[in-house]
Write an enzyme that holds these catalytic residues in place. Structure first.
Site, short mmCIF file in Angstrom:
data_model
loop_
_atom_site.label_atom_id
_atom_site.label_comp_id
_atom_site.label_asym_id
_atom_site.label_seq_id
_atom_site.Cartn_x
_atom_site.Cartn_y
_atom_site.Cartn_z
N HIS A 61 0.84 -1.21 0.00
CA HIS A 61 0.00 0.00 0.00
C HIS A 61 0.87 1.25 0.00
CE1 HIS A 61 -2.87 2.81 2.24
NE2 HIS A 61 -3.48 2.53 1.10
N HIS B 273 -1.15 10.82 -2.28
CA HIS B 273 -2.41 10.39 -1.68
C HIS B 273 -3.38 11.55 -1.45
CE1 HIS B 273 -5.18 9.51 1.66
NE2 HIS B 273 -5.28 8.33 1.06
O1 G3P Z 1 -7.12 1.02 -2.14
C1 G3P Z 1 -7.77 1.65 -1.09
C2 G3P Z 1 -6.80 2.08 -0.05
O2 G3P Z 1 -5.70 2.70 -0.61
C3 G3P Z 1 -7.45 2.88 1.03
O3 G3P Z 1 -7.62 4.20 0.70
O4 G3P Z 1 -7.19 6.39 1.69
O5 G3P Z 1 -5.37 4.73 1.69
O6 G3P Z 1 -6.10 5.75 -0.44
P1 G3P Z 1 -6.51 5.31 0.94
CA CA Z 2 -5.02 4.44 -1.97
#
Ligand code: G3P
Ligand code: CA
Length: 233
Positions: free
Chosen positions: A8, A50
């Protein structure tokens, strides 16, 4: 190779999020999937970030949409790194990892974001290595209209059968849901309907253990090595 882990924003547990350094680390750890977030500069260049604003992660202030790519490139993340363009990020990742490109579209915030992102992916011939996701489902509808063959997915906080229905209607492959909303019936529904479920963002060991018990799920995490030790990857 970690077949079920989805890195992530790179590896924010150890490196600044959404940076080339973090992306490189995820590849070196053998992750199969990586997620990154895309916003659009004032002059139409997709950049990896982000937040809608640059304040939290850079030494600047302001909205991404109000800054040109030249202005964004002058900012620094953690003192040294530039905000990557989507093109720079994908060039680094090419041939190494499957990429979940999350479009940070939000209503009418970024006119042309979908076409600009597709343009980068086409330019690099990376259609087979990339899929597109968004919390803004209209963005994914536009993506489908722009490209019949694009792999797309819907992100949501909660689990809902409506997500599965829309994903299938759009010929979308992925549904991405906050992990604590996932129940056995929803997981089984995704399996039966041929939807690839993504659980985000799973950082605690106990949650990782639960997700590890469902082999059909891709597990999105900030804590890459912790996931690998839980999953035995
Ligand atoms: O893929 C969704 C995940 O990335 C959660 O959202 O806020 O971290 O972009 P965020
Ligand atoms: Ca994301």
């Amino acid at each position: 190779m970690d077949a079920r882990g989805l890195a992530h924003r790179g590896y924010p547990g150890r490196y600044p999020e959404n940076t080339l350094t973090g992306f490189q680390a995820a590849c070196e750890l053998g992750f199969a999937y990586l997620e990154l977030d895309v916003q659009l500069s004032k002059d139409g260049v997709p950049v990896v970030m982000h937040d809608f604003r640059v304040d939290r992660v850079t030494d600047g202030k302001g909205n991404v949409k109000d800054m040109t790519i030249a202005e964004l490139k002058r900012l620094r993340i953690a003192g040294t790194e530039e905000i990557p363009t989507l093109e720079e990020a994908l060039r680094l990742l090419q041939g190494r990892i499957l990429v979940d490109v999350e479009l940070k579209q939000c209503g009418d915030l970024y006119p042309g974001l979908e076409a600009a992102v597709l343009g980068v992916v086409h330019k690099l011939n990376m259609e087979d290595q990339v899929f597109f996701t968004s919390f803004d489902h209209y963005s994914m509808i536009r993506m489908r209209e722009l490209h019949r063959g694009a792999e797309i997915g819907l992100i949501n906080y909660g689990a809902s059968p409506a997500l599965i229905r829309l994903a299938k209607e759009l010929n979308g492959r992925y549904v991405s849901v906050r992990h604590n909303y996932l129940t056995e019936p929803f997981i089984r529904l995704c399996e039966e309907e041929g939807i690839q479920l993504i659980a985000w963002t799973v950082d605690e060991e106990s949650d990782m253990r639960r997700m590890a018990g469902y082999p059909s799920i891709l597990v999105c995490t900030n804590e890459l090595e912790r996931w690998q030790s839980v999953a035995g990857a």
